[in-house]
Design a protein around this motif. Structure first.
Motif, PDB file in Angstrom:
ATOM      1  N   VAL A  38       0.847  -1.198   0.000  1.00  0.00           N
ATOM      2  CA  VAL A  38       0.000   0.000   0.000  1.00  0.00           C
ATOM      3  C   VAL A  38       0.880   1.246   0.000  1.00  0.00           C
ATOM      4  CG1 VAL A  38      -1.769   1.304   1.260  1.00  0.00           C
ATOM      5  CG2 VAL A  38      -1.849  -1.197   1.218  1.00  0.00           C
ATOM      6  N   VAL A  39       1.821   1.286   0.931  1.00  0.00           N
ATOM      7  CA  VAL A  39       2.749   2.407   1.062  1.00  0.00           C
ATOM      8  C   VAL A  39       4.169   1.847   1.097  1.00  0.00           C
ATOM      9  CG1 VAL A  39       3.397   4.428   2.412  1.00  0.00           C
ATOM     10  CG2 VAL A  39       1.033   3.640   2.438  1.00  0.00           C
ATOM     11  N   PRO A  40       4.890   1.857  -0.006  1.00  0.00           N
ATOM     12  CA  PRO A  40       6.276   1.365   0.011  1.00  0.00           C
ATOM     13  C   PRO A  40       7.110   2.143   1.033  1.00  0.00           C
ATOM     14  CG  PRO A  40       5.505   1.643  -2.238  1.00  0.00           C
ATOM     15  CD  PRO A  40       4.469   2.269  -1.359  1.00  0.00           C
ATOM     16  N   TYR A  41       7.909   1.421   1.793  1.00  0.00           N
ATOM     17  CA  TYR A  41       8.666   2.079   2.863  1.00  0.00           C
ATOM     18  C   TYR A  41      10.036   1.440   3.019  1.00  0.00           C
ATOM     19  CZ  TYR A  41       7.024  -2.009   5.522  1.00  0.00           C
ATOM     20  OH  TYR A  41       6.757  -3.286   5.940  1.00  0.00           O
ATOM     21  N   ASP A  42      10.906   2.165   3.740  1.00  0.00           N
ATOM     22  CA  ASP A  42      12.203   1.614   4.118  1.00  0.00           C
ATOM     23  C   ASP A  42      12.178   1.087   5.547  1.00  0.00           C
ATOM     24  OD1 ASP A  42      14.054   2.181   1.794  1.00  0.00           O
ATOM     25  OD2 ASP A  42      13.204   4.177   2.115  1.00  0.00           O
ATOM     26  N   HIS A  43      11.366   1.723   6.398  1.00  0.00           N
ATOM     27  CA  HIS A  43      11.221   1.276   7.783  1.00  0.00           C
ATOM     28  C   HIS A  43       9.756   1.427   8.188  1.00  0.00           C
ATOM     29  CE1 HIS A  43      15.558   1.178   8.211  1.00  0.00           C
ATOM     30  NE2 HIS A  43      15.621   2.445   7.805  1.00  0.00           N
ATOM     31  N   ALA A  44       9.297   0.535   9.052  1.00  0.00           N
ATOM     32  CA  ALA A  44       7.924   0.631   9.559  1.00  0.00           C
ATOM     33  C   ALA A  44       7.847  -0.082  10.896  1.00  0.00           C
ATOM     34  CB  ALA A  44       6.930   0.009   8.572  1.00  0.00           C
ATOM     35  N   SER A  45       6.829   0.274  11.687  1.00  0.00           N
ATOM     36  CA  SER A  45       6.622  -0.433  12.949  1.00  0.00           C
ATOM     37  C   SER A  45       5.173  -0.320  13.388  1.00  0.00           C
ATOM     38  CB  SER A  45       7.532   0.115  14.057  1.00  0.00           C
ATOM     39  OG  SER A  45       7.072   1.367  14.526  1.00  0.00           O
ATOM     40  N   LEU A  46       4.732  -1.349  14.107  1.00  0.00           N
ATOM     41  CA  LEU A  46       3.472  -1.333  14.831  1.00  0.00           C
ATOM     42  C   LEU A  46       3.817  -1.444  16.303  1.00  0.00           C
ATOM     43  CD1 LEU A  46       0.995  -3.645  12.847  1.00  0.00           C
ATOM     44  CD2 LEU A  46       0.613  -1.245  13.463  1.00  0.00           C
ATOM     45  N   LEU A  68       5.536  -4.463  18.394  1.00  0.00           N
ATOM     46  CA  LEU A  68       5.110  -5.817  18.051  1.00  0.00           C
ATOM     47  C   LEU A  68       5.781  -6.296  16.774  1.00  0.00           C
ATOM     48  CD1 LEU A  68       1.274  -5.771  18.830  1.00  0.00           C
ATOM     49  CD2 LEU A  68       3.217  -6.170  20.356  1.00  0.00           C
ATOM     50  N   ALA A  69       6.059  -5.374  15.870  1.00  0.00           N
ATOM     51  CA  ALA A  69       6.766  -5.695  14.638  1.00  0.00           C
ATOM     52  C   ALA A  69       7.396  -4.402  14.130  1.00  0.00           C
ATOM     53  CB  ALA A  69       5.822  -6.266  13.587  1.00  0.00           C
ATOM     54  N   GLY A  70       8.591  -4.506  13.572  1.00  0.00           N
ATOM     55  CA  GLY A  70       9.228  -3.287  13.083  1.00  0.00           C
ATOM     56  C   GLY A  70      10.565  -3.558  12.425  1.00  0.00           C
ATOM     57  N   SER A  71      10.995  -2.585  11.620  1.00  0.00           N
ATOM     58  CA  SER A  71      12.256  -2.712  10.905  1.00  0.00           C
ATOM     59  C   SER A  71      13.175  -1.517  11.126  1.00  0.00           C
ATOM     60  CB  SER A  71      11.985  -2.883   9.407  1.00  0.00           C
ATOM     61  OG  SER A  71      11.308  -1.746   8.877  1.00  0.00           O
ATOM     62  N   TYR A  72      12.815  -0.631  12.064  1.00  0.00           N
ATOM     63  CA  TYR A  72      13.677   0.510  12.342  1.00  0.00           C
ATOM     64  C   TYR A  72      14.964   0.046  13.041  1.00  0.00           C
ATOM     65  CZ  TYR A  72       9.956   3.889  11.293  1.00  0.00           C
ATOM     66  OH  TYR A  72       8.996   4.635  10.658  1.00  0.00           O
ATOM     67  N   PRO A  73      16.049   0.793  12.886  1.00  0.00           N
ATOM     68  CA  PRO A  73      17.262   0.491  13.655  1.00  0.00           C
ATOM     69  C   PRO A  73      16.984   0.570  15.160  1.00  0.00           C
ATOM     70  CG  PRO A  73      17.739   2.038  11.882  1.00  0.00           C
ATOM     71  CD  PRO A  73      16.250   1.917  11.955  1.00  0.00           C
ATOM     72  N   ARG A  74      17.872   0.005  15.938  1.00  0.00           N
ATOM     73  CA  ARG A  74      17.660  -0.105  17.383  1.00  0.00           C
ATOM     74  C   ARG A  74      17.396   1.244  18.046  1.00  0.00           C
ATOM     75  NH1 ARG A  74      22.158  -3.294  20.596  1.00  0.00           N
ATOM     76  NH2 ARG A  74      21.350  -4.882  19.163  1.00  0.00           N
ATOM     77  N   TYR A 118      -6.637   4.906  23.465  1.00  0.00           N
ATOM     78  CA  TYR A 118      -5.449   4.900  22.618  1.00  0.00           C
ATOM     79  C   TYR A 118      -4.738   3.568  22.819  1.00  0.00           C
ATOM     80  CZ  TYR A 118      -0.744   5.884  20.971  1.00  0.00           C
ATOM     81  OH  TYR A 118       0.462   5.814  20.324  1.00  0.00           O
ATOM     82  N   VAL A 119      -4.512   2.812  21.746  1.00  0.00           N
ATOM     83  CA  VAL A 119      -3.922   1.477  21.882  1.00  0.00           C
ATOM     84  C   VAL A 119      -2.547   1.363  21.247  1.00  0.00           C
ATOM     85  CG1 VAL A 119      -6.137   0.307  22.115  1.00  0.00           C
ATOM     86  CG2 VAL A 119      -5.168   0.656  19.826  1.00  0.00           C
ATOM     87  N   GLY A 120      -2.130   2.341  20.458  1.00  0.00           N
ATOM     88  CA  GLY A 120      -0.803   2.267  19.873  1.00  0.00           C
ATOM     89  C   GLY A 120      -0.708   3.051  18.579  1.00  0.00           C
ATOM     90  N   MET A 121       0.347   2.779  17.821  1.00  0.00           N
ATOM     91  CA  MET A 121       0.526   3.568  16.615  1.00  0.00           C
ATOM     92  C   MET A 121       1.279   2.817  15.525  1.00  0.00           C
ATOM     93  SD  MET A 121       3.342   6.412  17.774  1.00  0.00           S
ATOM     94  CE  MET A 121       2.880   7.423  16.360  1.00  0.00           C
ATOM     95  N   LEU A 122       1.055   3.312  14.322  1.00  0.00           N
ATOM     96  CA  LEU A 122       1.752   2.855  13.124  1.00  0.00           C
ATOM     97  C   LEU A 122       2.740   3.932  12.717  1.00  0.00           C
ATOM     98  CD1 LEU A 122       2.020   1.082  10.467  1.00  0.00           C
ATOM     99  CD2 LEU A 122       0.222   2.578   9.537  1.00  0.00           C
TER     100      LEU A 122
END
Length: 254
Positions: free
Chosen positions: A41-49, A62-68, A135-139
């Motif tokens: 849907v939205v091409p990205y380099d990093h993402a997280s839930l 819960l899931a993510g690809s950002y650096p530490r 509020y339960v979290g963010m994308l």
């Protein structure tokens, strides 16, 4: 150069994100599946839930690809960033990086110290709320270089918020209307059996001393339980907690 995606392609991809999110809610899939589907849907380099923990006052990825370092910022500091108060504002449908006012970006440690060093120039941050307003979290989605997402993709992210919120909400897995009674093994909101007993007493409008007498604990202990209840349910006061308990059908015995 990649071919421009059609609106139909984007909407088809959004359906796959929704199905992946439903799989998370049902316990049949992990949150990584949601981010994988979202990349169509939205091409990205990093993402997280990231799920919000109202007791610890922090996010948990819960899931993510950002650096530490970026993940640590999202989890422990993002909720204090000046941009976050804008994200949490009423009727906000997500905040795309290229729409953020420059003065606000300049005041944001998250952009200045975390995103900019990664070369991030586009993306979206979306706060997620349960149907009852919690509020339960963010994308978070970030892309290097100027890749402004097409309008259908921006609209799809907004339309997906309900499914994404359910995937982050630990209470969403319970069947609708299935509110366990005090002492049940599957307590709503992560409340302990004793906290459920105190919550039930609140529906009768009883004071801390009256509750303490009925449960054979001290008024101070009752106060501590109420603090924990409000934090876990992300509620402002005991009246709101009593209203939530009444909606769940939780009432004091006898």
């Amino acid at each position: 150069m990649a071919a421009e995606r059609s609106t139909t392609d984007i909407l088809d991809a959004a359906v796959r994100v929704r199905e992946a999110a439903r799989g998370v809610t049902a316990g049949a899939a992990g949150a990584d599946a949601v981010l994988t589907a979202l990349s169509e849907v939205v091409p990205y380099d990093h993402a997280s839930l990231a799920r919000w923990d109202p007791v610890r006052r922090r996010h948990t990825t819960l899931a993510g690809s950002y650096p530490r370092d970026a993940t640590a910022y999202i989890e422990t500091r993002l909720h204090r960033d000046p941009v976050f108060s804008v994200l949490r504002g009423p009727a906000r449908g997500g905040l795309w990086l290229d729409d953020v006012p420059r003065p606000l970006l300049a005041s944001s440690p998250g952009f200045r110290d975390v995103l900019r060093p990664l070369g991030i120039e586009d993306g979206v941050a979306q706060c997620l709320h349960a149907a009852d307003g919690r509020y339960v979290g963010m994308l978070n989605v970030s892309a290097r270089g100027p890749r402004r997402a097409p309008e259908p993709a921006r609209a799809a992210v907004i339309l997906l918020t309900e499914a994404l919120a359910a995937a982050l909400d630990p209470r969403a897995a319970a069947p609708p209307g299935d509110a366990p009674a005090p002492g049940s093994a599957r307590a709503p909101g992560g409340l302990s059996p004793r906290e459920l007993e105190v919550l039930a007493q609140l529906t009768a409008g009883r004071t801390n001393r009256e509750i303490a007498e009925r449960l054979y604990i001290t008024p101070r202990t009752v106060g501590t339980h109420i603090e924990h209840i409000l934090a876990k349910l992300d509620l402002p006061n005991r009246a709101a907690a009593a209203a939530r308990a009444a909606a769940w059908g939780i009432t004091p015995p006898g």
